[in-house]
Design an enzyme around this catalytic site. Structure first.
Site: not given
Ligand SMILES: [Mg+2]
Length: 357
Positions: A161, A189, A215, A240, A264
């Protein structure tokens, strides 16, 4: 077969690692377990985990939706999954986490009814998936330590992240690469944390350390920014937060805004629309990932079944259940060695649920 009752129960997911990301300070990790009962004695379980910042729903929205669906869907045949999505979509825009909870329970019922595991019902490309493990934002040295730990646990793919402070991000990636060596795949991401030109500069730095997928570098609405970045860096760019629905996927493809789509279940509204997203992507030559919010083993079992069933889903980020305490009363039959998840051969989602509703 008829649906006789839809009930739900809110439970708390207790994290065991701190997990900071660029887009949100929302640390609530409650989730809702959904139970769909039928007149045939077959019961299905699903999960609805709202995300205020991604899907715009909170726990109250979703529990209200589920209570309403108990009335609306009573008497419907649970095997008519497409029809049930039509009914839910006619009644509500969005509410995708709520729709996902019902959808997952319906696939669990379909599997139990036919005697097949869900991954086979969906196509059965494989019974295995390789998941990454995610490292939240922290001091770069702490992030490198965690990277070492996950690699020692057998993970070959790490998702890092970033997106709060570009200088720290570059330092974290440098230290992580130094710590884990050249053979571990690194993805990042940014959770919408960069500006587009800044993203190009930072991503080019990341490339020196072998980061190959990135991402959501910019905000969800900025398709043009995503395209600009994609056209100016070497990495594969993944959407995303920008892609919730099949319609978003179509737009992303039309505007050439990404290389990979992160599906997702909580964003799409379950497996049924997730398959549509994957089919649209596949037809356009894009690959997909299946990711997760902070679901328990229920949502993860469903995500893994989806990912394993489709050859075009080449990435998986199904690590949330490993980042929190096991939830009492929720057992699943999939196994995991390092990043490799092997799916249950039991009918449905392979769950063993012992919860009072
Ligand atoms: Mg993500």
């Amino acid at each position: 077969m008829k649906i006789t009752k839809i009930s739900h129960k809110t439970i708390t997911i207790e994290p065991i690692v701190s997990f900071k990301i660029a887009s949100s300070d929302d640390t609530r990790t409650d989730t809702i377990i959904v139970k769909v009962e039928t007149d045939a004695g077959v019961t299905g379980y699903g999960e609805s985990q709202p995300s205020k910042v991604v899907t715009g729903n909170n726990i109250e929205d979703v529990t209200n939706f589920l209570t309403e669906m108990d009335n609306t869907l009573k008497g419907e045949n649970p095997l008519n999954i497409g029809r049930i999505h039509e009914i839910m979509n006619r009644q509500y825009k969005g509410k995708t986490a709520g729709k996902a909870g019902i959808d997952l329970a319906l696939y669990d019922i379909l599997g139990k009814h036919t005697g097949l595991p869900v991954y086979q019902l969906l196509g059965g490309s494989s019974n295995q998936v390789e998941s990454d493990m995610t490292i939240g934002i922290d001091e770069p040295k702490e992030m490198a330590k965690l990277a070492r730990q996950y690699v020692d646990e057998g993970f070959n793919i790490l998702k890092i992240k970033v997106g709060l402070n570009a200088k720290d991000d570059i330092e974290a990636i440098r230290l992580i690469r130094e710590e884990v060596g050249p053979d571990i795949s690194l993805r990042v991401d940014a959770n919408q944390g960069y500006y587009k030109k800044q993203a190009v500069r930072v991503l080019n730095e990341f490339y020196k350390y072998g980061v190959e997928e990135v991402e959501q570098p910019v905000p969800y609405w900025d398709y043009e920014g995503m395209k600009f970045i994609k056209d100016n860096v070497t990495q594969q760019i993944m959407m995303d937060e920008s892609v919730l629905s099949p319609q978003d996927a179509f737009r992303a493809i039309k505007e050439e805004a990404c290389d990979i789509i992160n599906i997702k279940l909580m964003k799409s509204g379950g497996i049924y629309p997730a398959l549509q997203i994957n089919a649209i992507a596949q037809a356009a030559g894009l690959q997909c990932m299946v990711g997760c919010m902070s679901e328990s083993r229920i949502g993860i079992a469903a995500g893994a079944a989806l990912a394993a069933s489709q050859k075009n889903i080449t990435y998986a980020d199904l690590d949330s259940y490993r980042m929190s305490k096991e939830v009492p009363g929720i057992k699943s039959d999939f196994t995991q060695e390092g990043g490799i998840m092997t799916l249950s051969e039991k009918p449905g989602l392979g769950l063993d649920i012992d919860l009072e509703f």
